[in-house]
Design an enzyme around this catalytic site. Sequence first.
Site, PDB file in Angstrom:
ATOM      1  N   GLY A  57       0.830  -1.196   0.000  1.00 23.87           N
ATOM      2  CA  GLY A  57       0.000   0.000   0.000  1.00 23.87           C
ATOM      3  C   GLY A  57       0.862   1.242   0.000  1.00 23.87           C
ATOM      4  O   GLY A  57       2.065   1.180   0.280  1.00 23.87           O
ATOM      5  N   CYS A  84       5.369  -6.101   1.659  1.00 26.10           N
ATOM      6  CA  CYS A  84       5.732  -4.684   1.609  1.00 26.10           C
ATOM      7  C   CYS A  84       5.080  -3.922   2.766  1.00 26.10           C
ATOM      8  O   CYS A  84       5.487  -4.075   3.906  1.00 26.10           O
ATOM      9  CB  CYS A  84       5.376  -4.103   0.247  1.00 26.10           C
ATOM     10  SG  CYS A  84       6.260  -2.562  -0.133  1.00 26.10           S
ATOM     11  N   TYR A  85       4.042  -3.116   2.519  1.00 28.78           N
ATOM     12  CA  TYR A  85       3.369  -2.431   3.622  1.00 28.78           C
ATOM     13  C   TYR A  85       2.859  -3.448   4.641  1.00 28.78           C
ATOM     14  O   TYR A  85       2.898  -3.195   5.861  1.00 28.78           O
ATOM     15  CB  TYR A  85       2.198  -1.593   3.110  1.00 28.78           C
ATOM     16  CG  TYR A  85       1.450  -0.860   4.208  1.00 28.78           C
ATOM     17  CD1 TYR A  85       1.891   0.379   4.664  1.00 28.78           C
ATOM     18  CD2 TYR A  85       0.318  -1.416   4.790  1.00 28.78           C
ATOM     19  CE1 TYR A  85       1.215   1.046   5.691  1.00 28.78           C
ATOM     20  CE2 TYR A  85      -0.361  -0.762   5.807  1.00 28.78           C
ATOM     21  CZ  TYR A  85       0.084   0.463   6.252  1.00 28.78           C
ATOM     22  OH  TYR A  85      -0.575   1.124   7.267  1.00 28.78           O
ATOM     23  N   HIS A 175       7.820  -7.699  -3.746  1.00 31.58           N
ATOM     24  CA  HIS A 175       6.516  -8.096  -4.283  1.00 31.58           C
ATOM     25  C   HIS A 175       6.644  -9.413  -5.060  1.00 31.58           C
ATOM     26  O   HIS A 175       7.095  -9.423  -6.205  1.00 31.58           O
ATOM     27  CB  HIS A 175       5.968  -7.004  -5.200  1.00 31.58           C
ATOM     28  CG  HIS A 175       5.533  -5.771  -4.462  1.00 31.58           C
ATOM     29  ND1 HIS A 175       4.273  -5.626  -3.942  1.00 31.58           N
ATOM     30  CD2 HIS A 175       6.219  -4.650  -4.142  1.00 31.58           C
ATOM     31  CE1 HIS A 175       4.186  -4.453  -3.338  1.00 31.58           C
ATOM     32  NE2 HIS A 175       5.350  -3.840  -3.438  1.00 31.58           N
ATOM     33  N   GLU A 177       4.215 -11.100  -6.262  1.00 32.34           N
ATOM     34  CA  GLU A 177       3.090 -11.259  -7.187  1.00 32.34           C
ATOM     35  C   GLU A 177       3.360 -10.718  -8.581  1.00 32.34           C
ATOM     36  O   GLU A 177       2.639 -11.049  -9.527  1.00 32.34           O
ATOM     37  CB  GLU A 177       1.838 -10.580  -6.601  1.00 32.34           C
ATOM     38  CG  GLU A 177       1.895  -9.063  -6.533  1.00 32.34           C
ATOM     39  CD  GLU A 177       2.498  -8.522  -5.242  1.00 32.34           C
ATOM     40  OE1 GLU A 177       2.200  -7.389  -4.868  1.00 32.34           O
ATOM     41  OE2 GLU A 177       3.299  -9.260  -4.612  1.00 32.34           O
ATOM     42  N   ASP A 233     -18.045 -12.271 -21.749  1.00 35.89           N
ATOM     43  CA  ASP A 233     -18.631 -12.292 -20.404  1.00 35.89           C
ATOM     44  C   ASP A 233     -20.096 -12.715 -20.433  1.00 35.89           C
ATOM     45  O   ASP A 233     -20.500 -13.648 -19.730  1.00 35.89           O
ATOM     46  CB  ASP A 233     -18.499 -10.920 -19.737  1.00 35.89           C
ATOM     47  CG  ASP A 233     -17.054 -10.468 -19.619  1.00 35.89           C
ATOM     48  OD1 ASP A 233     -16.169 -11.344 -19.635  1.00 35.89           O
ATOM     49  OD2 ASP A 233     -16.806  -9.260 -19.531  1.00 35.89           O
ATOM     50  N   LYS A 374     -11.071 -12.058 -15.752  1.00 37.22           N
ATOM     51  CA  LYS A 374     -11.331 -12.241 -17.179  1.00 37.22           C
ATOM     52  C   LYS A 374     -10.695 -13.523 -17.718  1.00 37.22           C
ATOM     53  O   LYS A 374     -11.316 -14.265 -18.475  1.00 37.22           O
ATOM     54  CB  LYS A 374     -10.808 -11.027 -17.945  1.00 37.22           C
ATOM     55  CG  LYS A 374     -11.111 -11.040 -19.429  1.00 37.22           C
ATOM     56  CD  LYS A 374     -12.598 -10.858 -19.663  1.00 37.22           C
ATOM     57  CE  LYS A 374     -12.868  -9.852 -20.719  1.00 37.22           C
ATOM     58  NZ  LYS A 374     -14.283  -9.522 -20.911  1.00 37.22           N
TER      59      LYS A 374
END
Length: 518
Positions: A57, A84-85, A175, A177, A233, A374
């Site tokens: 964040g 991180c944060y 990070h 991710e 979708d 998605k």
Amino acid sequence: MELWHDRILVLDFGSQYTQLIARRIREAQVYSQILPCTVPLATILAYRPQGIVLSGGPSSVYEKKAPSVPKDLFDQGIPILGICYGMQLVTHLSGGDVVKAPHREYGRAELVIDDRSDLFKGVGEGGSTVVWMSHGDRIERMPPGFRSIAHTGNSPVAAMKRDDHKRRLYCLQFHPEVAHTPEGSTILRNFVYEICGCKPTWTMQSYVDTAVKQIRDQVGKDRVICALSGGVDSSVAAALTHRAIGDQLTCLFVDNGVLRVGERDQVQKTFASQLHLNLRILDRTNQFLDRLKNVIDPERKRKIIGRQFIAHFEEESKKLKGVKYLVQGTLYPDVIESVSFRGPSATIKTHHNVGGLPARMRLKLIEPLRELFKDEVRVLGKELGLPDEIVWRQPFPGPGLAIRVLGSVTKERLAILRAAETIVEQEIRAAGLYRDIWQAFAVLLPIRTVGVMGDQRTYENVIAIRAVTSLDGMTADWAKIPNDVLGRMSNRIINEVKGVNRVVYDISSKPPSTIEWE
């Protein structure tokens, strides 16, 4: 709340990467759900998570009103991974010291691994690995009971842990991710498998089985209509609902006059002829275009189209006895944005099936895709047997070409845009780029420019080509299309589309721009 599979909760502290955390965990076939960090402890525990991730964040933990979590969360015996944060918050709440770093650490860094027993199992075979840093604070002193398990040249504590029966806390300053941390997925897999004990049960087949049961239980013997646009979708939502309730479902396709070339025929061929769904096609071109006449503001366009859609759906549903539900293809990113810990995002643009809905709608909503990203929707589409031309179709906005005709929407201007858009798609496909590009389309600008054709002066329209690469549409970069492909597009559009004498290429990324121009 459904608790039919292992679950990792991601508490969002406002990071631009929060969605990526959930996506990476789901790629490990473990269900991950994002909640705002402001949810009460009782709500978190009610989900019975196998593990919890605290996201990054933009805040600093020592600031006034910095986002936090109840300290008692750490005493529940649930494995927690702070990123991180999230790492700095664990440190701050557990009695350590977080300070502003002498130098901001941003970008690639070499992580030296000191403990490869669990979180870093199988990572950094040579003793180190590349990671992505993005922080301005650092851990000055670890909390009691913690020990460092990895470091970099700038961060003596780049990862730490406290692993006992009551407090299983793991923290990363980098990070895992993002794609710039090559072994990040392995680290996250270690957390969910080795530390949290999750099993890889999150599959599209399991999702189909559960969703089908939920739809059947919700609908009972009532009738349902689906707002079918032909995009991936709504198509997947329709196929999944049909799997659940069969002929209780009627799909309505509204030809609103702002569709691409062949859109109506494609929908009829796929859903009526191939999939054998009950399909009603409503030609409402004149009604939509009349309402859009002289409307310039894009928000008004979106709201007009959204309300017209619902009006026609409700009108048609009255002709079908027992209809009480409307199926929509709402996706998980729409849900996430509405529950961000900072509150609902500022309105950048209204989705026709969200902000355009009337406050008092007679039909109840069914949103069978609201837990999916998605890319997961595409996998689900293949699981349901949808053809590739539907599953891999590039996103198309609900308001259609109305928001790609900048300015007033007329039949004449729509004809120009349709012809240009067809050429863009043809050339992208011919170059083998269709699956690599998230979206590629044409925009008709509300200006005219001087040109020369056949030794004569022209004063005609400008077409902009927009093409982007993206994973989920939340962020995007402009596509580096080869010059010769761009050249063929420009040449064909100017020569084949009457009324156009100039073509430009949009090289803006999202953010700061949006993918669509309106």
